[in-house]
Motif scaffolding. Structure first.
Motif, PDB file in Angstrom:
ATOM      1  N   GLY A 113      -4.580   3.882   0.463  1.00  0.00           N
ATOM      2  CA  GLY A 113      -3.865   3.249   1.557  1.00  0.00           C
ATOM      3  C   GLY A 113      -2.389   3.349   1.488  1.00  0.00           C
ATOM      4  O   GLY A 113      -1.765   3.829   0.631  1.00  0.00           O
ATOM      5  N   GLN A 129      -7.439  -3.443  -1.214  1.00  0.00           N
ATOM      6  CA  GLN A 129      -7.138  -4.525  -0.279  1.00  0.00           C
ATOM      7  C   GLN A 129      -7.239  -5.848  -1.018  1.00  0.00           C
ATOM      8  O   GLN A 129      -7.674  -5.900  -2.162  1.00  0.00           O
ATOM      9  N   THR A 180      -0.382  -6.519  -0.758  1.00  0.00           N
ATOM     10  CA  THR A 180       0.458  -6.251   0.416  1.00  0.00           C
ATOM     11  C   THR A 180       0.495  -4.769   0.753  1.00  0.00           C
ATOM     12  O   THR A 180       0.668  -4.395   1.903  1.00  0.00           O
ATOM     13  N   LEU A 181       0.316  -3.863  -0.248  1.00  0.00           N
ATOM     14  CA  LEU A 181       0.292  -2.420  -0.039  1.00  0.00           C
ATOM     15  C   LEU A 181      -0.904  -1.876  -0.775  1.00  0.00           C
ATOM     16  O   LEU A 181      -1.006  -1.991  -1.979  1.00  0.00           O
ATOM     17  N   GLY A 182      -1.875  -1.296  -0.036  1.00  0.00           N
ATOM     18  CA  GLY A 182      -3.122  -0.837  -0.646  1.00  0.00           C
ATOM     19  C   GLY A 182      -2.942   0.274  -1.651  1.00  0.00           C
ATOM     20  O   GLY A 182      -2.017   1.063  -1.565  1.00  0.00           O
ATOM     21  N   GLU A 242       2.298  -6.755  -4.979  1.00  0.00           N
ATOM     22  CA  GLU A 242       3.094  -5.994  -4.024  1.00  0.00           C
ATOM     23  C   GLU A 242       2.560  -4.587  -3.829  1.00  0.00           C
ATOM     24  O   GLU A 242       2.678  -4.027  -2.759  1.00  0.00           O
ATOM     25  N   ASN A 243       1.978  -4.000  -4.879  1.00  0.00           N
ATOM     26  CA  ASN A 243       1.473  -2.636  -4.798  1.00  0.00           C
ATOM     27  C   ASN A 243       0.064  -2.603  -5.372  1.00  0.00           C
ATOM     28  O   ASN A 243      -0.129  -2.818  -6.567  1.00  0.00           O
TER      29      ASN A 243
END
Length: 151
Positions: A151, A121, A145-147, A69-70
């Protein structure tokens, strides 16, 4: 005493002295162990820095989530069931600096490591293990899902 051991003892003694004198920090001393690997900008250069192209082996396993997720804190672990494992390296194929972690395993120690990596990524996470002077690897794809790398 063989020459490799002598070189390691000299280097670690020198780095320990510099840390004790306050001329360099502990982090700087540890980073010298595989500086070329951590500075590599391409996956091929990072693999070369840890010793060359490894063979795939079912005795090496990597534990990483299918979906993270992170990307800033991706839990990753690697285990080697190969005898005489001396090093475990974790690489993230699409990171700006692919070599994410290096572990040196003392003799008689269980060859299993756990850490958290940054992933910019979705990418393959590769564990490269050095055992009996040969390199072996395992690969696991992790979707982010979250770079985590800017990012």
């Amino acid at each position: 005493m063989n020459n490799n051991r002598r070189s390691v003892l000299k280097t670690s003694g020198a780095l320990g002295t510099l840390v004790a004198l306050g001329l360099i920090t502990e982090k700087q001393a540890l980073a010298q162990a595989n500086r070329a690997g951590f500075e590599a900008k391409t996956f091929a250069d990072a693999v070369k820095a840890v010793g060359g192209t490894p063979a795939t082996n079912n005795q090496v396993s990597i534990n990483a989530p299918d979906i993270a997720e992170n990307g800033a804190v991706v839990p990753v672990g690697a285990t080697s069931n190969l005898p005489n494992t001396t090093e475990i390296h974790l690489l993230v194929e699409k990171n700006p600096n692919p070599l994410a972690a290096s572990f040196f395993i003392p003799a008689g120690t269980e060859s299993s490591v756990q850490t958290r990596l940054k992933m910019g990524q979705s990418s393959n996470v590769i564990a490269i293990v050095k055992a009996d002077g040969k390199l072996y690897s395992a690969t696991k794809e992790t979707k982010v899902t979250l770079g985590g790398c800017g990012g």
